[in-house]
Design a protein around this motif. Structure first.
Motif, PDB file in Angstrom:
ATOM      1  N   VAL A 101       0.835  -1.207   0.000  1.00 39.15           N
ATOM      2  CA  VAL A 101       0.000   0.000   0.000  1.00 39.15           C
ATOM      3  C   VAL A 101       0.868   1.254   0.000  1.00 39.15           C
ATOM      4  O   VAL A 101       0.605   2.215  -0.737  1.00 39.15           O
ATOM      5  CB  VAL A 101      -0.947  -0.015   1.206  1.00 39.15           C
ATOM      6  CG1 VAL A 101      -1.629   1.343   1.386  1.00 39.15           C
ATOM      7  CG2 VAL A 101      -2.004  -1.103   1.051  1.00 39.15           C
ATOM      8  N   LEU A 102       1.910   1.268   0.803  1.00 37.53           N
ATOM      9  CA  LEU A 102       2.765   2.454   0.890  1.00 37.53           C
ATOM     10  C   LEU A 102       3.705   2.572  -0.301  1.00 37.53           C
ATOM     11  O   LEU A 102       4.034   3.683  -0.735  1.00 37.53           O
ATOM     12  CB  LEU A 102       3.556   2.422   2.195  1.00 37.53           C
ATOM     13  CG  LEU A 102       2.716   2.514   3.474  1.00 37.53           C
ATOM     14  CD1 LEU A 102       3.601   2.355   4.707  1.00 37.53           C
ATOM     15  CD2 LEU A 102       1.941   3.830   3.540  1.00 37.53           C
ATOM     16  N   ALA A 103       4.137   1.444  -0.861  1.00 44.56           N
ATOM     17  CA  ALA A 103       5.025   1.483  -2.023  1.00 44.56           C
ATOM     18  C   ALA A 103       4.330   2.079  -3.241  1.00 44.56           C
ATOM     19  O   ALA A 103       4.964   2.714  -4.090  1.00 44.56           O
ATOM     20  CB  ALA A 103       5.540   0.082  -2.340  1.00 44.56           C
ATOM     21  N   ASP A 104       3.019   1.879  -3.332  1.00 45.20           N
ATOM     22  CA  ASP A 104       2.244   2.387  -4.473  1.00 45.20           C
ATOM     23  C   ASP A 104       1.722   3.797  -4.265  1.00 45.20           C
ATOM     24  O   ASP A 104       0.974   4.306  -5.106  1.00 45.20           O
ATOM     25  CB  ASP A 104       1.049   1.451  -4.746  1.00 45.20           C
ATOM     26  CG  ASP A 104       1.488   0.090  -5.253  1.00 45.20           C
ATOM     27  OD1 ASP A 104       2.637  -0.009  -5.715  1.00 45.20           O
ATOM     28  OD2 ASP A 104       0.688  -0.862  -5.174  1.00 45.20           O
ATOM     29  N   ASN A 105       2.083   4.443  -3.166  1.00 38.52           N
ATOM     30  CA  ASN A 105       1.514   5.748  -2.828  1.00 38.52           C
ATOM     31  C   ASN A 105       2.004   6.831  -3.797  1.00 38.52           C
ATOM     32  O   ASN A 105       3.187   7.147  -3.834  1.00 38.52           O
ATOM     33  CB  ASN A 105       1.918   6.123  -1.391  1.00 38.52           C
ATOM     34  CG  ASN A 105       1.340   7.462  -0.964  1.00 38.52           C
ATOM     35  OD1 ASN A 105       0.402   7.974  -1.576  1.00 38.52           O
ATOM     36  ND2 ASN A 105       1.902   8.028   0.096  1.00 38.52           N
ATOM     37  N   PRO A 106       1.095   7.449  -4.554  1.00 33.40           N
ATOM     38  CA  PRO A 106       1.507   8.509  -5.479  1.00 33.40           C
ATOM     39  C   PRO A 106       1.473   9.899  -4.848  1.00 33.40           C
ATOM     40  O   PRO A 106       1.797  10.877  -5.512  1.00 33.40           O
ATOM     41  CB  PRO A 106       0.446   8.405  -6.581  1.00 33.40           C
ATOM     42  CG  PRO A 106      -0.794   8.009  -5.844  1.00 33.40           C
ATOM     43  CD  PRO A 106      -0.336   7.116  -4.717  1.00 33.40           C
ATOM     44  N   HIS A 107       1.079   9.971  -3.573  1.00 39.95           N
ATOM     45  CA  HIS A 107       0.812  11.263  -2.939  1.00 39.95           C
ATOM     46  C   HIS A 107       1.998  11.738  -2.098  1.00 39.95           C
ATOM     47  O   HIS A 107       2.851  10.938  -1.693  1.00 39.95           O
ATOM     48  CB  HIS A 107      -0.444  11.166  -2.070  1.00 39.95           C
ATOM     49  CG  HIS A 107      -1.654  10.744  -2.825  1.00 39.95           C
ATOM     50  ND1 HIS A 107      -2.173  11.490  -3.856  1.00 39.95           N
ATOM     51  CD2 HIS A 107      -2.446   9.649  -2.717  1.00 39.95           C
ATOM     52  CE1 HIS A 107      -3.240  10.876  -4.340  1.00 39.95           C
ATOM     53  NE2 HIS A 107      -3.423   9.761  -3.679  1.00 39.95           N
ATOM     54  N   PRO A 108       2.037  13.026  -1.793  1.00 35.04           N
ATOM     55  CA  PRO A 108       3.166  13.554  -1.015  1.00 35.04           C
ATOM     56  C   PRO A 108       3.138  13.169   0.458  1.00 35.04           C
ATOM     57  O   PRO A 108       4.156  13.288   1.131  1.00 35.04           O
ATOM     58  CB  PRO A 108       3.031  15.069  -1.189  1.00 35.04           C
ATOM     59  CG  PRO A 108       1.592  15.304  -1.519  1.00 35.04           C
ATOM     60  CD  PRO A 108       1.159  14.111  -2.295  1.00 35.04           C
ATOM     61  N   TRP A 109       1.983  12.721   0.991  1.00 33.03           N
ATOM     62  CA  TRP A 109       1.861  12.461   2.415  1.00 33.03           C
ATOM     63  C   TRP A 109       1.288  11.066   2.649  1.00 33.03           C
ATOM     64  O   TRP A 109       0.549  10.532   1.822  1.00 33.03           O
ATOM     65  CB  TRP A 109       0.956  13.484   3.092  1.00 33.03           C
ATOM     66  CG  TRP A 109       1.377  14.900   2.901  1.00 33.03           C
ATOM     67  CD1 TRP A 109       0.828  15.816   2.051  1.00 33.03           C
ATOM     68  CD2 TRP A 109       2.455  15.569   3.563  1.00 33.03           C
ATOM     69  NE1 TRP A 109       1.486  17.015   2.140  1.00 33.03           N
ATOM     70  CE2 TRP A 109       2.490  16.899   3.062  1.00 33.03           C
ATOM     71  CE3 TRP A 109       3.395  15.191   4.526  1.00 33.03           C
ATOM     72  CZ2 TRP A 109       3.427  17.828   3.503  1.00 33.03           C
ATOM     73  CZ3 TRP A 109       4.328  16.123   4.965  1.00 33.03           C
ATOM     74  CH2 TRP A 109       4.338  17.420   4.460  1.00 33.03           C
ATOM     75  N   SER A 110       1.635  10.499   3.807  1.00 32.73           N
ATOM     76  CA  SER A 110       1.081   9.206   4.211  1.00 32.73           C
ATOM     77  C   SER A 110       0.812   9.209   5.709  1.00 32.73           C
ATOM     78  O   SER A 110       1.576   9.790   6.496  1.00 32.73           O
ATOM     79  CB  SER A 110       2.026   8.060   3.846  1.00 32.73           C
ATOM     80  OG  SER A 110       3.285   8.238   4.453  1.00 32.73           O
ATOM     81  N   ILE A 111      -0.283   8.557   6.090  1.00 32.87           N
ATOM     82  CA  ILE A 111      -0.686   8.428   7.492  1.00 32.87           C
ATOM     83  C   ILE A 111      -1.024   6.973   7.748  1.00 32.87           C
ATOM     84  O   ILE A 111      -1.726   6.335   6.956  1.00 32.87           O
ATOM     85  CB  ILE A 111      -1.909   9.318   7.813  1.00 32.87           C
ATOM     86  CG1 ILE A 111      -1.554  10.803   7.700  1.00 32.87           C
ATOM     87  CG2 ILE A 111      -2.456   9.007   9.213  1.00 32.87           C
ATOM     88  CD1 ILE A 111      -2.750  11.736   7.857  1.00 32.87           C
ATOM     89  N   VAL A 112      -0.539   6.439   8.857  1.00 29.43           N
ATOM     90  CA  VAL A 112      -0.941   5.122   9.336  1.00 29.43           C
ATOM     91  C   VAL A 112      -1.758   5.318  10.606  1.00 29.43           C
ATOM     92  O   VAL A 112      -1.340   6.038  11.520  1.00 29.43           O
ATOM     93  CB  VAL A 112       0.273   4.211   9.598  1.00 29.43           C
ATOM     94  CG1 VAL A 112      -0.119   2.970  10.397  1.00 29.43           C
ATOM     95  CG2 VAL A 112       0.923   3.792   8.279  1.00 29.43           C
ATOM     96  N   LEU A 113      -2.925   4.687  10.643  1.00 32.19           N
ATOM     97  CA  LEU A 113      -3.838   4.781  11.776  1.00 32.19           C
ATOM     98  C   LEU A 113      -4.001   3.389  12.376  1.00 32.19           C
ATOM     99  O   LEU A 113      -4.308   2.436  11.661  1.00 32.19           O
ATOM    100  CB  LEU A 113      -5.195   5.325  11.294  1.00 32.19           C
ATOM    101  CG  LEU A 113      -6.338   5.412  12.297  1.00 32.19           C
ATOM    102  CD1 LEU A 113      -6.057   6.491  13.340  1.00 32.19           C
ATOM    103  CD2 LEU A 113      -7.659   5.712  11.580  1.00 32.19           C
ATOM    104  N   LEU A 114      -3.780   3.270  13.678  1.00 35.38           N
ATOM    105  CA  LEU A 114      -4.006   2.005  14.373  1.00 35.38           C
ATOM    106  C   LEU A 114      -4.266   2.278  15.840  1.00 35.38           C
ATOM    107  O   LEU A 114      -3.985   3.373  16.347  1.00 35.38           O
ATOM    108  CB  LEU A 114      -2.841   1.041  14.205  1.00 35.38           C
ATOM    109  CG  LEU A 114      -1.560   1.254  15.007  1.00 35.38           C
ATOM    110  CD1 LEU A 114      -0.761  -0.058  15.051  1.00 35.38           C
ATOM    111  CD2 LEU A 114      -0.695   2.358  14.427  1.00 35.38           C
TER     112      LEU A 114
END
Length: 446
Positions: free
Chosen positions: A285-298
């Motif tokens: 999921v993170l390797a395919d991220n085309p966006h400038p930001w990422s958030i993990v929620l748990l």
């Protein structure tokens, strides 16, 4: 003469702990009826093109309709399009209810839609929800830690404070443990959670992580004891079904306006052996991220601010994936305190634990040495504002005071720089009580 409803007629006895719900034993106040309730919208995988809605009725309603149309200024909404829901029965202490899910697809980005859901010869109110915009448009979202206890009496003001502080929020994240009880005792708790949330779940897209309290212990205190997914979770929210097979209703991801958000199931990882599967899924999921930001929620944190809690398998198996992909924010709950830490001098990831509800724990000495700021005895909400170059985070107390804040700036080469926002911050708060009203010294408040 004692007036009905006066303070002396309902106040709890002095020095006694308040009950978890306001519902008297045996009361069926939150039983399902023919009127649709517990209505909640959630983002589609591509939140600019769709959303999904879950709602509840009594058993007299099966496969009801959702109607939607582009919002306009006239009460004449025109001819709406219709989506037929999928219905699932749920047996609870309040009887059998029907829970419905409808997925709305093929929408236009950054467009305000009007929608309503059907009951037995009746409809909900028309609700307005705006789809996500382009990746370069600014986004405001709300983030809440555990609500869990006393939702109607104590959590409601936190949710209202967040809405008032960020009236333009389009997305709301919850870190799990929305209610406290297990199957057979929690339908009224879910009723109070929705009562506390008001219209927030209809007019922002709600994306929760699952907590350990959304599971229950089967065969508790026996050799056969095991953790089992609660029956409410899969039907209460209409979440994307793109997670791992073993946790297909509690792991998911979606894109929202320049941010990829991946939601993990910490309870399944720790207790049901899915950590490796979630790590492989998260890596993709993170390797395919085309966006400038990422958030993990748990729900369960990688670094616990509470004494005696070590989520070693999360750190050993899932944390390397977070580090490898330089996730910007890891948003967590579970430990009923406030604490933030990073990775040395690196700007990201930033790991945050927070709490919205009144159940309050105490900080460990390690948390005080490795996290800043930290806090006890404080109900909080968080507002995030994001654009392609900047991510601003602010944690505020329920009365609106700034407790923590920072900004991440994305440089031209893709690197991140963190700036602490200290102006107006109040001093870190500590619990001054020696024990709770129930006599527990390991907590600050029940």
């Amino acid at each position: 003469m004692l007036l009905l409803g006066s303070a002396s007629s309902w106040a709890k006895p002095e020095g006694k702990a308040e009950p978890n719900t306001q519902v008297p034993a045996g009361d069926r106040h939150y039983a399902a009826t023919g009127f649709p309730d517990r209505i909640v919208a959630s983002p589609a995988q591509d939140a600019s093109r769709g959303f999904a809605v879950a709602w509840r009725t009594d058993t007299g309603v099966s496969t009801p309709l959702l109607e939607w149309v582009v919002a306009g200024d006239s009460p004449d909404v025109g001819t709406p399009r219709r989506v037929t829901a999928v219905t699932t029965a749920l047996d609870t202490e309040l009887g059998t209810s029907h829970h419905h899910r409808a997925d709305v697809a093929g929408l236009a980005p950054d467009t305000l839609y009007l929608w309503r859901v059907q009951g037995n010869g009746t409809w909900s109110a028309w609700n307005q929800l705006r789809t996500a915009g382009r990746a370069d448009q600014p986004l405001t979202l709300l983030y809440f830690g555990d609500t869990q206890n006393k939702n109607l009496s104590h959590v409601s003001r936190v949710l209202r404070a967040g809405i008032k502080a960020a009236p333009d929020a389009r997305l709301t994240l919850f870190a799990g443990d929305l209610v406290s009880g297990g199957d057979g005792v929690d339908d009224s708790e879910w009723g109070e959670w929705f009562a506390a949330a008001g219209w927030l779940p209809q007019e922002t897209a709600v994306a929760p992580a699952i907590g350990n309290h959304e599971y229950f212990e089967e065969f508790e205190d026996t050799p056969q004891e095991r953790r089992v997914l609660g029956r409410h979770w899969p039907v209460t929210f209409a979440l994307p079904r793109n997670g791992i097979d073993a946790a297909d209703t509690s792991t998911y991801w979606f894109d929202y306006q320049g941010v990829r958000i991946a939601v993990l199931d910490g309870t399944s990882a720790l207790d049901l052996g899915t950590a490796q599967a979630q790590a492989a899924w998260l890596d993709k999921v993170l390797a395919d991220n085309p966006h400038p930001w990422s958030i993990v929620l748990l729900h369960q944190p990688f670094y616990s601010p509470r004494e005696g809690r070590e989520n070693a398998e999360l750190r050993d198996v899932l944390l390397p994936v977070v580090r490898r992909h330089q996730v910007d924010l890891v948003l967590q709950g579970h430990d009923h305190t406030y604490g933030r830490r990073g990775e040395g001098q690196a700007a990201t990831p930033q790991y945050i634990v927070t709490v919205a509800g009144p159940k309050q724990y105490r900080l460990s000495d390690e948390a005080r040495a490795t996290m800043a700021p930290v806090g006890e005895d404080t109900q909080l909400y968080q507002v995030l504002t994001i654009d392609p170059r900047h991510l601003r985070y602010a944690a505020r107390t329920v009365t609106g005071r700034l407790y923590d804040g920072f900004e991440l700036d994305r440089e031209a080469d893709g690197s991140k720089r963190k700036t602490e926002l200290t102006e107006g911050r109040i001093a870190p708060r500590d619990c001054t009580r020696t024990q709770t009203l129930k006599g527990r010294a390991d907590r600050c408040w029940e």
